[in-house]
Design a protein around this motif. Structure first.
Motif, PDB file in Angstrom:
ATOM      1  N   ASP A  53       0.814  -1.214   0.000  1.00  0.00           N
ATOM      2  CA  ASP A  53       0.000   0.000   0.000  1.00  0.00           C
ATOM      3  C   ASP A  53       0.852   1.272   0.000  1.00  0.00           C
ATOM      4  N   SER A  54       2.147   1.137   0.203  1.00  0.00           N
ATOM      5  CA  SER A  54       3.045   2.293   0.182  1.00  0.00           C
ATOM      6  C   SER A  54       3.588   2.513  -1.231  1.00  0.00           C
ATOM      7  N   ARG A  55       3.296   3.694  -1.780  1.00  0.00           N
ATOM      8  CA  ARG A  55       3.807   4.020  -3.114  1.00  0.00           C
ATOM      9  C   ARG A  55       5.334   3.989  -3.111  1.00  0.00           C
ATOM     10  N   THR A  56       5.949   4.478  -2.049  1.00  0.00           N
ATOM     11  CA  THR A  56       7.414   4.477  -1.949  1.00  0.00           C
ATOM     12  C   THR A  56       7.952   3.058  -2.017  1.00  0.00           C
ATOM     13  N   ASP A  63      -2.967  -3.143  -2.859  1.00  0.00           N
ATOM     14  CA  ASP A  63      -3.399  -3.968  -1.731  1.00  0.00           C
ATOM     15  C   ASP A  63      -3.884  -5.306  -2.278  1.00  0.00           C
ATOM     16  N   GLY A  64      -4.380  -6.174  -1.393  1.00  0.00           N
ATOM     17  CA  GLY A  64      -4.789  -7.504  -1.821  1.00  0.00           C
ATOM     18  C   GLY A  64      -5.901  -7.508  -2.848  1.00  0.00           C
ATOM     19  N   GLU A  65      -6.886  -6.628  -2.675  1.00  0.00           N
ATOM     20  CA  GLU A  65      -7.983  -6.548  -3.648  1.00  0.00           C
ATOM     21  C   GLU A  65      -7.457  -6.145  -5.020  1.00  0.00           C
ATOM     22  N   ASP A  66      -6.600  -5.137  -5.043  1.00  0.00           N
ATOM     23  CA  ASP A  66      -6.005  -4.682  -6.300  1.00  0.00           C
ATOM     24  C   ASP A  66      -5.175  -5.807  -6.927  1.00  0.00           C
ATOM     25  N   ALA A  67      -4.461  -6.557  -6.103  1.00  0.00           N
ATOM     26  CA  ALA A  67      -3.657  -7.677  -6.609  1.00  0.00           C
ATOM     27  C   ALA A  67      -4.516  -8.706  -7.317  1.00  0.00           C
ATOM     28  N   ARG A 117      -8.281  -2.939   2.837  1.00  0.00           N
ATOM     29  CA  ARG A 117      -9.196  -3.787   2.062  1.00  0.00           C
ATOM     30  C   ARG A 117      -8.903  -5.270   2.231  1.00  0.00           C
ATOM     31  N   LEU A 118      -7.798  -5.769   1.708  1.00  0.00           N
ATOM     32  CA  LEU A 118      -7.428  -7.184   1.870  1.00  0.00           C
ATOM     33  C   LEU A 118      -5.961  -7.228   2.242  1.00  0.00           C
ATOM     34  N   ASP A 119      -5.664  -7.679   3.475  1.00  0.00           N
ATOM     35  CA  ASP A 119      -4.274  -7.692   3.939  1.00  0.00           C
ATOM     36  C   ASP A 119      -3.510  -8.871   3.349  1.00  0.00           C
ATOM     37  N   GLY A 120      -2.237  -8.946   3.689  1.00  0.00           N
ATOM     38  CA  GLY A 120      -1.375  -9.986   3.131  1.00  0.00           C
ATOM     39  C   GLY A 120      -1.822 -11.395   3.491  1.00  0.00           C
ATOM     40  N   PHE A 121      -2.279 -11.598   4.736  1.00  0.00           N
ATOM     41  CA  PHE A 121      -2.740 -12.931   5.132  1.00  0.00           C
ATOM     42  C   PHE A 121      -3.953 -13.352   4.299  1.00  0.00           C
ATOM     43  N   GLY A 122      -4.887 -12.421   4.109  1.00  0.00           N
ATOM     44  CA  GLY A 122      -6.072 -12.715   3.299  1.00  0.00           C
ATOM     45  C   GLY A 122      -5.708 -12.971   1.849  1.00  0.00           C
ATOM     46  N   LEU A 123      -4.746 -12.193   1.339  1.00  0.00           N
ATOM     47  CA  LEU A 123      -4.298 -12.384  -0.037  1.00  0.00           C
ATOM     48  C   LEU A 123      -3.666 -13.757  -0.209  1.00  0.00           C
TER      49      LEU A 123
END
Length: 121
Positions: free
Chosen positions: A10-13, A34-38, A58-64
């Motif tokens: 989620d960090s552009r940097t 984020d996970g949804e975008d992925a 939206r959807l964190d890494g564990f959910g992804l």
């Protein structure tokens, strides 16, 4: 052979840092916020490796990770967690969900590249 990488953060940097670390070394880098975008990006690409943060909206890494492991076309895709988190219980949770590896931010470019190449095998 060019390896395709999907980097999710989620960090552009951090997304920019990942692109700068990987693209000049011959990787085809795709980014998601984020996970949804992925999951949306995955409708149009089949990455060789996925790099994901844990803490995202939206959807964190564990959910992804759980979602990717439930899908036929990403069930075996290597997933590297790249996060500021270092707690052993979070690392175990990620591994149990299906993560292939874990790297703590800030990352060393050479080590990240080596890890991506290693898991892409």
């Amino acid at each position: 052979m060019t390896l395709t990488v999907l980097a999710v953060d989620d960090s552009r940097t951090m997304r920019d840092l990942l692109r700068v670390a990987l693209a000049p070394r011959g990787f085809d880098v795709h980014l998601a916020t984020d996970g949804e975008d992925a999951l949306e990006v995955l409708a149009s690409i089949a990455p060789d490796v996925i790099i994901t943060d844990i803490n995202m909206p939206r959807l964190d890494g564990f959910g992804l990770i759980a979602n990717l492991r439930a899908r036929e076309h990403t069930r075996r895709t290597p997933i590297i967690v790249l996060t500021t988190e270092s707690a052993p219980e979070l690392r175990e949770r990620a591994r149990s969900a299906g993560a292939t590896g874990w790297i703590v931010k800030p990352f060393d470019e050479a080590k990240l590249v080596a890890a991506v190449r290693r898991v892409a095998g």
